[in-house]
Design an enzyme around this catalytic site. Structure first.
Site, PDB file in Angstrom:
ATOM      1  N   GLU A  72       3.590   1.506 113.547  1.00  0.00           N
ATOM      2  CA  GLU A  72       1.877   0.528 113.353  1.00  0.00           C
ATOM      3  C   GLU A  72       1.091   1.247 113.102  1.00  0.00           C
ATOM      4  OE1 GLU A  72       3.759  -3.463 115.803  1.00  0.00           O
ATOM      5  OE2 GLU A  72       1.983  -2.372 116.570  1.00  0.00           O
ATOM      6  N   HIS A  88      -8.323  -9.107 114.803  1.00  0.00           N
ATOM      7  CA  HIS A  88      -7.024  -8.563 114.057  1.00  0.00           C
ATOM      8  C   HIS A  88      -7.258  -8.845 112.542  1.00  0.00           C
ATOM      9  CE1 HIS A  88      -2.809  -7.915 112.672  1.00  0.00           C
ATOM     10  NE2 HIS A  88      -2.663  -7.871 114.113  1.00  0.00           N
ATOM     11  N   HIS A  91      -8.945 -11.391 118.053  1.00  0.00           N
ATOM     12  CA  HIS A  91      -7.602 -11.026 118.690  1.00  0.00           C
ATOM     13  C   HIS A  91      -7.476 -10.732 119.927  1.00  0.00           C
ATOM     14  CE1 HIS A  91      -3.456 -10.163 118.097  1.00  0.00           C
ATOM     15  NE2 HIS A  91      -3.693  -8.928 118.359  1.00  0.00           N
TER      16      HIS A  91
END
Length: 643
Positions: free
Chosen positions: A193, A313, A429
């Site tokens: 990621e 996010h 987020h």
């Protein structure tokens, strides 16, 4: 409330002195900002407190009430509104459940959860858990990625502990029955990621949190020492003063189904209640994430840290860009996991221009703060409401295999992600700040431990690295166990009776019409607060707008409280939406105060007035408890007896 950026060398009366921020001392006083020192404290900053008294603390067995699992509710206590446990756990996400399973070997445990047990941020976590499980990877590499993503504000000792202990915590989950994806070679499939230099993300497709929560809940059900209280909203921590020490003895909670206040007295309390995403209008957090734990801890005189670092996010599903719009507005935004970009997803504006390479050499694999600001800049430049994330160039079988949940959700609204780009927009987020914690989850309040998003351990610094949140929760839940057991064994004194603290009262006596008006007003105010936070305390900030937010929030809170008390509300009254509202106000003010105190741009805090990093300011922001006592109803602590 006093806010400071840590500096100097004097300690903060912590059990252990530890360092944060690249070796800089952080449990220290520093140059305290006096901005809030002379202001009256509102209802959102009060907490029940009393002088410490003596008694022999006894736990009485109660069967857990977990209705959807068809277990009986039986109480053998004389006073059904007070319950005694060795350990009280507030929150039923990964941190709370993992801790409960360990301490249950040493005593009785009450798990107090606001909604259904599975309704937590853990359950919504898609991407996975980061851990060094590949021979080509290393703890040092994971540490470096974490520190770089955290804009060098991370506590190096904490980072080392988490990255070192992480693999063992993953193995424990697997041993408990958690099922993660494996590759064709039979080994765990490790994804990559943004911000990670290696493939190290353990995952269960794009529903990792749900799988971990399932495994933990199944283990909790089998444990006869754990008692689950669902639909119990934690109101305030019960504290006393023992000399200079504040001591926690449990928590008052509102049974949202029966509208009864239940008092939980415990020798040890773990706060694992999650974050505060709902201070913003759009968040990936579930509805329960209203900052209750941070606000309760602050009212209980716990030290708070780094609240300016709110992670947005970069890729939440933008409903207005879907071919078929949802029938009604979502309570929380649907997350498009970081792993989509890690798997090769590309970001485009609506003109189908790829833009990330213009902002960062890492392009789509840059850390979240960089990607979110880049998207925000594109939206403002082109006056657009969303951008596009495209994974359709990858083989459809791979896309559907890796992201079945995202594919299904988009298809419900007429979008096939194997053929079309996904409309996305940033959303609140994760709170990188929270209740200040030591290396074992300890706080400056004796008997109170924290783990998960509610805690500020120093791991995340100024920006959380993708998939480090579940990892941190697992590691600190486990590290808090032994000191909790020790504290339980050493606890020789506690309040002499459950009624030493005045009990909160429910608001039913006001009558249905008045309560309806109060609830309607509260919902309006909530939306106004969220709008202020998004418009003035969002991804890109300025001093002028932060100061305006401070004024607007104070005025809005005063207006709301005046309305409540004009309609007969009393300071000791509780109701779910009203208590959530005061917690949202509390957290919003903590974020704004922290943001104003940081005169640089670092990680998630970007201000146009101080656009650069400054090495001299590479220090955590610390919010100390207020010692101010005021006699007005809106500011005093009515349950605190004279010392």
């Amino acid at each position: 409330m006093a806010v400071s950026v840590a500096a100097g060398t004097s300690s903060l009366c912590f059990a252990e002195y530890k360092k944060h921020g690249g070796g800089q001392a952080s449990w220290v006083t520093g140059d305290t900002l006096k901005r809030c020192a002379n202001r009256e404290l509102s209802w959102s900053f009060r907490v029940p407190k009393l002088m410490l008294t003596q008694h022999n603390f006894r736990c009485t067995a109660i069967r857990k009430s977990w209705s959807h699992l068809k277990t009986a509710t039986v109480s053998c206590l004389k006073d059904g509104s007070t319950k005694y446990y060795d350990f009280a756990v507030i929150g039923s996400g990964v941190a709370g459940l993992r801790y409960a399973l360990e301490v249950a070997r040493h005593g009785t445990v009450a798990v107090i959860t606001k909604a259904e047990p599975q309704e937590s941020n853990t359950n919504y976590a898609q991407g996975g858990v980061s851990a060094v499980l590949c021979p080509s990877d290393s703890v040092e590499s994971h540490m470096q990625d974490t520190i770089v993503a955290g804009a060098y504000l991370c506590d190096e000792e904490t980072v080392r502990v988490v990255c070192t202990e992480g693999p063992e915590r993953i193995k424990e989950l697997i041993a408990m029955g958690a099922s993660f994806d494996h590759g064709e070679d039979g080994n765990l499939h490790l994804a990559r990621e943004g911000g990670h230099s290696h493939h190290r993300i353990v995952h269960a497709a794009d529903m990792t949190g749900r799988e971990i929560e399932r495994a933990l809940l199944e283990a909790v059900v089998k444990d006869t020492n754990i008692f689950m209280y669902e639909h119990h909203f934690a109101i305030d921590l019960l504290t006393s003063q023992d000399g200079n020490d504040t001591v926690c003895h449990g928590v008052d909670a509102l049974n949202a189904e029966t509208q009864e206040v239940v008092r939980f007295l415990s020798k040890v309390t773990l706060l694992a209640s999650g974050g505060a995403g709902h201070i913003y209008p759009t968040t990936t957090n579930p509805p329960v994430a209203t900052g209750d734990g941070i606000a309760m801890a602050h009212r209980a005189q716990a030290v708070i840290s780094n609240m300016e670092f709110v992670q947005f996010h970069p890729t939440a599903l933008a409903d207005e860009g879907l071919p078929i719009k949802p029938a009604k507005a979502r309570e929380n935004a649907f997350l498009i996991t970081e792993a989509v970009r890690g798997d090769g997803g590309i970001l485009y504006n609506l003109g189908m221009e790829r833009f990330m390479p213009f902002y960062d050499a890492r392009a789509e694999l840059a850390p979240r703060d960089v990607v979110a600001r880049s998207i925000d800049d594109q939206l403002k430049k082109h006056s657009e409401r969303f951008v596009l994330l495209d994974i359709s160039h990858k083989p459809s079988e791979q896309v559907l295999s890796h992201f079945p949940n995202i594919a299904a959700e988009c298809l419900k609204h007429g979008l096939d992600i194997t053929k079309q780009p996904i409309p996305i927009v940033p959303a609140a987020h994760y709170m990188c700040g929270g209740v200040r914690a030591g290396l074992h989850g300890e706080t400056n309040v004796k008997g109170l431990y924290v783990a998960g998003e509610v805690a500020c351990t120093g791991l995340h610094g100024a920006n959380r690295l993708a998939s480090n949140s579940l990892l941190e929760a697992l590691v600190f839940a486990r590290r808090a166990v032994q000191p909790s057991i020790n504290h339980k064994a050493e606890s020789h004194s506690a309040p002499s009776g459950s009624d030493q603290w005045p009990r909160p009262t429910v608001a039913q006596p006001l009558g249905g019409d008045i309560l309806s008006k109060i609830i309607m007003k509260t919902r309006e105010v909530r939306k106004e607060l969220q709008a202020v936070m998004w418009n003035y305390v969002g991804i890109v900030r300025s001093t002028t707008r932060l100061q305006a937010a401070e004024v607007k929030i104070a005025e809005l809170e005063e207006e709301w409280e005046d309305y409540l008390f004009l309609h007969g509300w009393k300071p000791t009254m509780v109701g779910l939406e009203a208590c959530e509202m005061r917690n949202l106000f509390c957290c919003a003010k903590l974020v704004v105060s922290s943001a104003l105190s940081r005169t640089e741009s670092r990680g998630l805090h970007y201000t146009i007035d101080f656009p650069n990093l400054e090495e001299s300011k590479r220090l955590p922001t610390i919010i100390f408890p207020s010692s101010i006592v005021n006699n007005t109803w809106s500011s005093r602590q009515p349950h605190k007896l004279p010392l």
